[in-house]
Motif scaffolding. Structure first.
Motif, PDB file in Angstrom:
ATOM      1  N   LEU A   1      37.093  48.023  42.492  1.00 18.51           N
ATOM      2  CA  LEU A   1      38.179  47.844  41.553  1.00 18.51           C
ATOM      3  C   LEU A   1      37.979  46.570  40.722  1.00 18.51           C
ATOM      4  O   LEU A   1      38.045  46.613  39.509  1.00 18.51           O
ATOM      5  CB  LEU A   1      39.513  47.809  42.310  1.00 18.51           C
ATOM      6  CG  LEU A   1      40.735  47.522  41.474  1.00 18.51           C
ATOM      7  CD1 LEU A   1      41.108  48.737  40.662  1.00 18.51           C
ATOM      8  CD2 LEU A   1      41.878  47.100  42.341  1.00 18.51           C
ATOM      9  N   ILE A   2      37.713  45.484  41.410  1.00 13.72           N
ATOM     10  CA  ILE A   2      37.514  44.215  40.703  1.00 13.72           C
ATOM     11  C   ILE A   2      36.277  44.301  39.810  1.00 13.72           C
ATOM     12  O   ILE A   2      36.327  43.976  38.621  1.00 13.72           O
ATOM     13  CB  ILE A   2      37.384  43.049  41.708  1.00 13.72           C
ATOM     14  CG1 ILE A   2      38.720  42.833  42.430  1.00 13.72           C
ATOM     15  CG2 ILE A   2      36.938  41.774  41.019  1.00 13.72           C
ATOM     16  CD1 ILE A   2      38.671  41.850  43.583  1.00 13.72           C
ATOM     17  N   PHE A   5      36.703  46.774  36.791  1.00 16.82           N
ATOM     18  CA  PHE A   5      37.502  46.208  35.701  1.00 16.82           C
ATOM     19  C   PHE A   5      36.671  45.200  34.911  1.00 16.82           C
ATOM     20  O   PHE A   5      36.604  45.254  33.678  1.00 16.82           O
ATOM     21  CB  PHE A   5      38.762  45.545  36.264  1.00 16.82           C
ATOM     22  CG  PHE A   5      39.640  44.893  35.229  1.00 16.82           C
ATOM     23  CD1 PHE A   5      40.503  45.649  34.456  1.00 16.82           C
ATOM     24  CD2 PHE A   5      39.615  43.513  35.037  1.00 16.82           C
ATOM     25  CE1 PHE A   5      41.323  45.056  33.506  1.00 16.82           C
ATOM     26  CE2 PHE A   5      40.421  42.908  34.090  1.00 16.82           C
ATOM     27  CZ  PHE A   5      41.280  43.681  33.319  1.00 16.82           C
ATOM     28  N   GLU A   6      36.044  44.274  35.628  1.00 14.39           N
ATOM     29  CA  GLU A   6      35.242  43.250  34.956  1.00 14.39           C
ATOM     30  C   GLU A   6      34.090  43.881  34.178  1.00 14.39           C
ATOM     31  O   GLU A   6      33.810  43.491  33.046  1.00 14.39           O
ATOM     32  CB  GLU A   6      34.711  42.249  35.985  1.00 14.39           C
ATOM     33  CG  GLU A   6      35.803  41.382  36.576  1.00 14.39           C
ATOM     34  CD  GLU A   6      35.319  40.502  37.726  1.00 14.39           C
ATOM     35  OE1 GLU A   6      34.180  40.700  38.229  1.00 14.39           O
ATOM     36  OE2 GLU A   6      36.087  39.606  38.133  1.00 14.39           O
ATOM     37  N   TYR A  96      42.768  46.489  29.009  1.00 16.60           N
ATOM     38  CA  TYR A  96      43.159  45.253  29.699  1.00 16.60           C
ATOM     39  C   TYR A  96      44.621  45.332  30.135  1.00 16.60           C
ATOM     40  O   TYR A  96      44.942  45.079  31.294  1.00 16.60           O
ATOM     41  CB  TYR A  96      42.938  44.048  28.785  1.00 16.60           C
ATOM     42  CG  TYR A  96      43.269  42.724  29.446  1.00 16.60           C
ATOM     43  CD1 TYR A  96      42.268  41.978  30.067  1.00 16.60           C
ATOM     44  CD2 TYR A  96      44.566  42.221  29.444  1.00 16.60           C
ATOM     45  CE1 TYR A  96      42.564  40.775  30.678  1.00 16.60           C
ATOM     46  CE2 TYR A  96      44.866  41.023  30.061  1.00 16.60           C
ATOM     47  CZ  TYR A  96      43.868  40.303  30.676  1.00 16.60           C
ATOM     48  OH  TYR A  96      44.163  39.110  31.292  1.00 16.60           O
ATOM     49  N   ASN A  99      45.297  47.755  33.070  1.00 20.33           N
ATOM     50  CA  ASN A  99      44.649  47.535  34.359  1.00 20.33           C
ATOM     51  C   ASN A  99      44.693  46.107  34.879  1.00 20.33           C
ATOM     52  O   ASN A  99      44.298  45.862  36.015  1.00 20.33           O
ATOM     53  CB  ASN A  99      43.179  47.977  34.265  1.00 20.33           C
ATOM     54  CG  ASN A  99      43.063  49.456  33.993  1.00 20.33           C
ATOM     55  OD1 ASN A  99      43.256  50.273  34.874  1.00 20.33           O
ATOM     56  ND2 ASN A  99      42.772  49.806  32.747  1.00 20.33           N
ATOM     57  N   SER A 100      45.157  45.168  34.090  1.00 17.23           N
ATOM     58  CA  SER A 100      45.069  43.759  34.491  1.00 17.23           C
ATOM     59  C   SER A 100      45.957  43.412  35.679  1.00 17.23           C
ATOM     60  O   SER A 100      45.569  42.592  36.513  1.00 17.23           O
ATOM     61  CB  SER A 100      45.380  42.840  33.309  1.00 17.23           C
ATOM     62  OG  SER A 100      46.690  43.041  32.841  1.00 17.23           O
ATOM     63  N   TYR A 103      44.149  44.474  38.749  1.00 17.02           N
ATOM     64  CA  TYR A 103      42.961  43.623  38.885  1.00 17.02           C
ATOM     65  C   TYR A 103      43.327  42.252  39.450  1.00 17.02           C
ATOM     66  O   TYR A 103      42.714  41.789  40.418  1.00 17.02           O
ATOM     67  CB  TYR A 103      42.269  43.471  37.525  1.00 17.02           C
ATOM     68  CG  TYR A 103      41.261  42.350  37.471  1.00 17.02           C
ATOM     69  CD1 TYR A 103      40.016  42.482  38.087  1.00 17.02           C
ATOM     70  CD2 TYR A 103      41.540  41.162  36.810  1.00 17.02           C
ATOM     71  CE1 TYR A 103      39.087  41.456  38.039  1.00 17.02           C
ATOM     72  CE2 TYR A 103      40.616  40.132  36.759  1.00 17.02           C
ATOM     73  CZ  TYR A 103      39.393  40.282  37.378  1.00 17.02           C
ATOM     74  OH  TYR A 103      38.479  39.260  37.334  1.00 17.02           O
ATOM     75  N   ARG A 107      42.312  40.614  43.008  1.00 24.22           N
ATOM     76  CA  ARG A 107      41.607  39.322  43.068  1.00 24.22           C
ATOM     77  C   ARG A 107      42.351  38.332  43.961  1.00 24.22           C
ATOM     78  O   ARG A 107      41.729  37.601  44.733  1.00 24.22           O
ATOM     79  CB  ARG A 107      41.456  38.757  41.655  1.00 24.22           C
ATOM     80  CG  ARG A 107      40.046  38.356  41.337  1.00 24.22           C
ATOM     81  CD  ARG A 107      39.853  37.896  39.942  1.00 24.22           C
ATOM     82  NE  ARG A 107      40.632  36.696  39.655  1.00 24.22           N
ATOM     83  CZ  ARG A 107      40.586  36.060  38.511  1.00 24.22           C
ATOM     84  NH1 ARG A 107      39.815  36.490  37.546  1.00 24.22           N
ATOM     85  NH2 ARG A 107      41.309  34.992  38.313  1.00 24.22           N
TER      86      ARG A 107
END
Length: 181
Positions: A1-2, A5-6, A96, A99-100, A103, A107
């Motif tokens: 997931l992390i 996204f990145e 962004y 999904n931020s 994310y 994190r």
């Protein structure tokens, strides 16, 4: 997931930077240079994930004119912005924004993972010791009493426990626990 996204953000930013780089433009050719939308995109393309989308980037997504610097290449940049850059930037911002939250939550959890594992081990050890020594933690007493009363009138608990009480002490009324109501 992390990493997904990145990676997706980085790829989207690299695509946008690639669009203007292929035509010979650099961040310095755009409004605010490295401090503007092009600089934001170049940092993102390098893998620097921001806590939020910069206000200059949001402004540029809403207005083609916010991309243009007064350096003589304005007409060519405007055409590129209208046809390619702004649609791609808006897709990046939508991704962004969609999904931020997940994310940044992931994190945060990842950064506290070790602490949570230690706390779980500690909880399991305390629970084992309580069972072994037949100890009921005070925090568990509300749930025990609730299971004993279970919808009956409160005095029924005295019958269940076989206790006769002649004196009661009422503590100040401040608890907000639903169980205690």
């Amino acid at each position: 997931l992390i990493f997904a996204f990145e990676g997706t953000l980085k790829k989207k930013a690299q695509e946008i930077v690639g669009m203007y780089s292929a035509l010979g433009f650099r961040a310095n050719d755009f409004s605010y240079k490295k401090g503007g939308v092009a600089g934001f995109l170049e940092k993102l393309a390098a893998g620097v994930i921001p806590e939020e989308i910069s206000s200059r980037t949001v402004d540029a997504a809403n207005s083609d004119e916010k991309w243009v610097a007064g350096n003589g290449a304005g007409a060519e940049i405007r055409q590129l912005v209208q046809k390619k850059l702004n649609p791609a930037l808006n897709r990046l911002i939508d991704y962004y924004n969609s999904n931020s939250v997940v994310y940044f939550t992931a994190r945060s959890i990842k950064s506290e993972w070790y602490t949570m594992a230690v706390l779980m081990d500690l909880y399991e050890e305390i629970s084992r010791l309580n069972r072994e020594r037949e100890v009921l933690p005070l925090a568990s007493s509300n749930l025990l009493l609730k299971s004993i009363i279970d919808g009956n009138e409160t005095p029924f608990i005295y019958e269940k426990t076989g206790t006769n009480l002649h004196h009661f002490m009422l503590d100040e009324f401040q608890d907000t626990s639903v169980i205690q109501w």
